[in-house]
Design an enzyme around this catalytic site. Structure first.
Site, short mmCIF file in Angstrom:
data_model
loop_
_atom_site.label_atom_id
_atom_site.label_comp_id
_atom_site.label_asym_id
_atom_site.label_seq_id
_atom_site.Cartn_x
_atom_site.Cartn_y
_atom_site.Cartn_z
N GLY A 1 116.09 39.59 66.75
CA GLY A 1 115.13 40.65 67.01
C GLY A 1 114.64 41.28 65.72
O GLY A 1 114.19 40.62 64.79
N GLY A 2 114.77 42.62 65.66
CA GLY A 2 114.29 43.36 64.49
C GLY A 2 114.93 42.91 63.19
O GLY A 2 114.34 43.07 62.12
N GLY B 1 88.33 19.21 45.30
CA GLY B 1 88.73 20.61 45.42
C GLY B 1 90.11 20.84 44.84
O GLY B 1 90.40 21.91 44.30
N ALA B 2 90.94 19.82 44.95
CA ALA B 2 92.31 19.98 44.46
C ALA B 2 92.32 20.18 42.94
O ALA B 2 93.17 20.90 42.41
CB ALA B 2 93.15 18.77 44.86
C1 HXC Z 1 124.47 46.72 70.64
C2 HXC Z 1 125.38 44.63 70.34
C3 HXC Z 1 124.11 44.08 70.05
C4 HXC Z 1 122.98 44.97 70.07
C5 HXC Z 1 125.54 42.51 69.92
N1 HXC Z 1 126.24 43.60 70.24
N2 HXC Z 1 124.23 42.77 69.80
N3 HXC Z 1 125.55 45.93 70.62
N4 HXC Z 1 123.22 46.27 70.38
N5 HXC Z 1 121.75 44.55 69.79
C6 HXC Z 1 127.68 43.74 70.47
C7 HXC Z 1 128.16 43.01 71.70
O1 HXC Z 1 128.01 43.83 72.85
C8 HXC Z 1 129.63 42.78 71.36
O2 HXC Z 1 130.34 43.96 71.58
C9 HXC Z 1 129.58 42.54 69.86
O3 HXC Z 1 128.36 43.10 69.41
C10 HXC Z 1 129.61 41.07 69.50
O4 HXC Z 1 128.59 40.40 70.23
P1 HXC Z 1 128.85 39.04 71.04
O5 HXC Z 1 127.69 38.83 71.94
O6 HXC Z 1 130.22 39.06 71.63
O7 HXC Z 1 128.84 37.98 69.82
P2 HXC Z 1 128.26 36.53 69.79
O8 HXC Z 1 128.71 35.73 70.99
O9 HXC Z 1 128.60 35.99 68.43
O10 HXC Z 1 126.66 36.68 69.90
C11 HXC Z 1 125.93 37.40 68.91
C12 HXC Z 1 124.47 37.59 69.35
C13 HXC Z 1 124.46 38.27 70.76
C14 HXC Z 1 123.76 36.25 69.40
C15 HXC Z 1 123.79 38.44 68.30
O11 HXC Z 1 125.32 39.41 70.74
C16 HXC Z 1 123.08 38.72 71.15
O12 HXC Z 1 122.29 37.90 71.66
N6 HXC Z 1 122.82 40.01 71.01
C17 HXC Z 1 121.54 40.60 71.37
C18 HXC Z 1 120.45 40.16 70.43
C19 HXC Z 1 119.19 40.87 70.72
O13 HXC Z 1 118.45 40.46 71.63
N7 HXC Z 1 119.02 42.04 70.06
C20 HXC Z 1 117.99 43.03 70.37
C21 HXC Z 1 116.73 42.56 69.78
S1 HXC Z 1 115.42 43.59 70.08
P3 HXC Z 1 131.91 43.97 72.01
O14 HXC Z 1 132.20 45.41 72.29
O15 HXC Z 1 132.00 43.09 73.22
O16 HXC Z 1 132.66 43.44 70.83
C22 HXC Z 1 115.11 44.21 68.59
C23 HXC Z 1 113.85 44.99 68.57
C24 HXC Z 1 113.42 45.41 67.20
O17 HXC Z 1 115.83 44.07 67.66
C25 HXC Z 1 112.02 45.02 66.98
C26 HXC Z 1 111.53 45.47 65.65
C27 HXC Z 1 110.30 44.66 65.22
#
Ligand code: HXC
Length: 518
Positions: free
Chosen positions: A173-174, A408-409
């Protein structure tokens, strides 16, 4: 303060909590994934005991909304500070995946902004070590605003201090856009992934099954999207690569790149240079061999090696001084310019220009790649970016035409009329509006239509064209290049040319900014 007193004991207690906050289990999990912990990465990057951490004791501002666990760890999932890399001041932040997945909430964002601002204020490079699930979902719009503020600071610092991003886990994401706004992106194979939306969302929206690697693995971003400039087998090697890259850069845009005392002889490899380009203009060769023969031994550091390989770019040292090299690669698609190689070259040239790194161009290019795909996808506007970048750059610019410089190159690859300071050509250079075969097909169309053996006749016309038109001497006689040089003298000529340009200074009329065709 009485060291046995209550206040001091409280301080020690806090320090103990700080030391165990991530817990051995969480760090073990990180290691089991083939990843290091945020602090282990910092230790690898900085000179021993030089890192000074800031804001180590701040805590998260994430409200407990009942969704997801809130980690109360000190630091809010990011380590920030400054230290020395090979003796030079560098700022860094390192995201800690063991704290809420390295996700970015308000406090986390403020810490990153703090080092961004300090680095800009003092004029030192900043490095982001990224391992993050993106915007912290529990903090909602506050996380989004944190990201936007970081992006803003990335953009404010662009062209003033070097900014490097090292992706060492997820960048979701961000988390992808700050790296995209920095100058260079490193990734580690297998453990790092960059994507705007993850595989689950892809499945939900498009009903497509993709793996993390297929979507945003290191190899995809190095070869296909071009997002990653460097990929390494593991984190340790990626961090070694970062240090090497930094060695070519000044700390900011007001300084010159560091000079290295150890130098090779000015006139080395003279014999080898004579024989490196084949006489037959259609025979490929590896331009990296030419680069190696020209520069100080083992100093070439290639950038974006796996993306658009018909153009080679990278940093090197020439007589101890840092230069940027842009070279057509005859080994790949005859060194043709296409959309991707134009983008690759343009961005590299602009970086060199921002940071006072002189540019050497080695030219052997048959032209732009023809065809529907290229035209429909905008080779006109993308090729124009390369033109714009060369022309706009005010750093010393020297070109050597090794062989083909057609159409052109020829204009694009730092020609004299585009602002090249010194333009040399080897006797093997072929400078013309187009290659012999294409030219005689147009100029001698009628004779060829009537000929008994058109293939043989075309060959004869092409040879004549090469001798009379496509050679470097016409360009030399008319001042379109500075000199046809003996290949054996090239290194010496380049050293002298760049030395003579050391005080080059160009005043531009004031303007807000140019309008590069994006
Ligand atoms: C809060 C988060 C989090 C998030 C992960 N965690 N991403 N907490 N906000 N965005 C937490 C999980 O709940 C978990 O907590 C711990 O981090 C580890 O994550 P896991 O999923 O267990 O790890 P893994 O299997 O290695 O997977 C990692 C991951 C996955 C691929 C990053 O967590 C994931 O898909 N997260 C979401 C990604 C995403 O979509 N982010 C938001 C994007 S939107 P616990 O307590 O269980 O340890 C965005 C908008 C901004 O960013 C735009 C700006 C231009």
């Amino acid at each position: 303060m009485d060291i046995k007193g209550k206040i001091y004991k409280d301080f020690l207690h806090r320090m103990d909590r700080f030391k165990i906050q991530n817990g051995p289990d969480k760090i073990k999990n990180q290691h089991n994934k083939g990843k290091l912990h945020a602090r282990e990465r910092i230790a690898l990057l900085f000179d021993k005991d030089s890192f000074e951490e800031l804001d180590a004791f701040v805590t998260s501002a994430t409200p407990d909304t009942g969704f997801g666990k809130i980690d109360e760890a000190f630091g809010d999932g990011v380590v920030i500070g400054h230290g020395r890399v090979n003796g030079r001041l560098v700022y860094a932040y390192s995201q800690d995946f063991t704290v809420m997945g390295g996700s970015l909430g308000t406090v986390h964002a403020k810490k990153i902004m703090k080092v961004q601002e300090l680095a800009l204020r003092v004029g030192a490079p900043i490095i982001g070590l990224i391992d993050s699930g993106g915007a912290r979902i529990q903090e909602g719009v506050a996380s989004l605003s944190g990201y936007a503020s970081i992006f803003h600071r990335n953009i404010q610092a662009s062209g003033i201090i070097p900014q490097i991003s090292v992706i060492l886990g997820p960048a979701a994401g961000g988390a992808v856009y700050s790296p995209a706004l920095t100058d260079f992106i490193f990734m580690a194979k297998n453990t790092s992934h960059m994507f705007v939306t993850g595989p689950d969302v892809v499945k939900e929206v498009l009903n497509e099954e993709v793996t993390f690697d297929e979507l945003g693995g290191a190899e995809i971003h190095a070869k296909k999207s071009g997002v990653a400039n460097f990929i390494y087998e593991d984190e340790e090697n990626a961090i070694i690569g970062v240090k090497k890259l930094l060695s070519f850069f000044p700390s900011n845009n007001l300084e010159n790149p560091p000079f290295i005392e150890k130098r090779d002889k000015k006139d080395k490899n003279t014999d080898k240079l004579i024989s490196v380009v084949p006489d037959d203009p259609n025979k490929p060769y590896d331009v990296k061999k030419v680069i190696e023969l020209l520069i100080d031994k083992d100093t070439f550091f290639e950038v974006s090696e796996h993306f658009a390989p018909s153009l080679v770019i990278g940093f090197a040292r020439l007589n101890g001084k840092a230069i940027g090299i842009v070279a057509n690669q005859p080994k790949v698609l005859a060194g043709v310019l296409d959309i991707n190689s134009s983008l690759k070259g343009a961005r590299f040239i602009r970086f060199c220009d921002c940071f006072n790194i002189p540019i050497l161009t080695l030219e052997d290019v048959p032209g732009f790649l023809p065809g529907l795909d290229q035209e429909h996808n905008g080779i006109i506007k993308h090729g124009a970016k390369l033109l714009f970048a060369y022309s706009e750059a005010t750093v010393p610019k020297v070109t050597v035409i090794l062989r083909k410089a057609y159409g052109g190159a020829f204009c694009v690859m730092n020609s004299k009329n585009l602002g090249g300071d010194y333009n040399f050509a080897w006797p093997t250079a072929e400078i013309a509006v187009m290659g012999p075969e294409g030219a005689v097909s147009i100029l001698n169309k009628r004779e060829l239509q009537k000929a008994e053996d058109p293939i043989q006749l075309k060959k004869e016309f092409a040879t004549k064209y090469r001798q009379e038109i496509a050679n470097p001497y016409i360009a030399d006689e008319n001042g379109y290049i500075d000199e046809v040089i003996d290949p054996a003298d090239t290194r010496k000529k380049l050293i002298t040319a760049f030395e003579s340009l050391e005080n080059k200074h160009i005043e531009q009329p004031s303007r807000k900014h140019g309008n590069i065709p994006l």
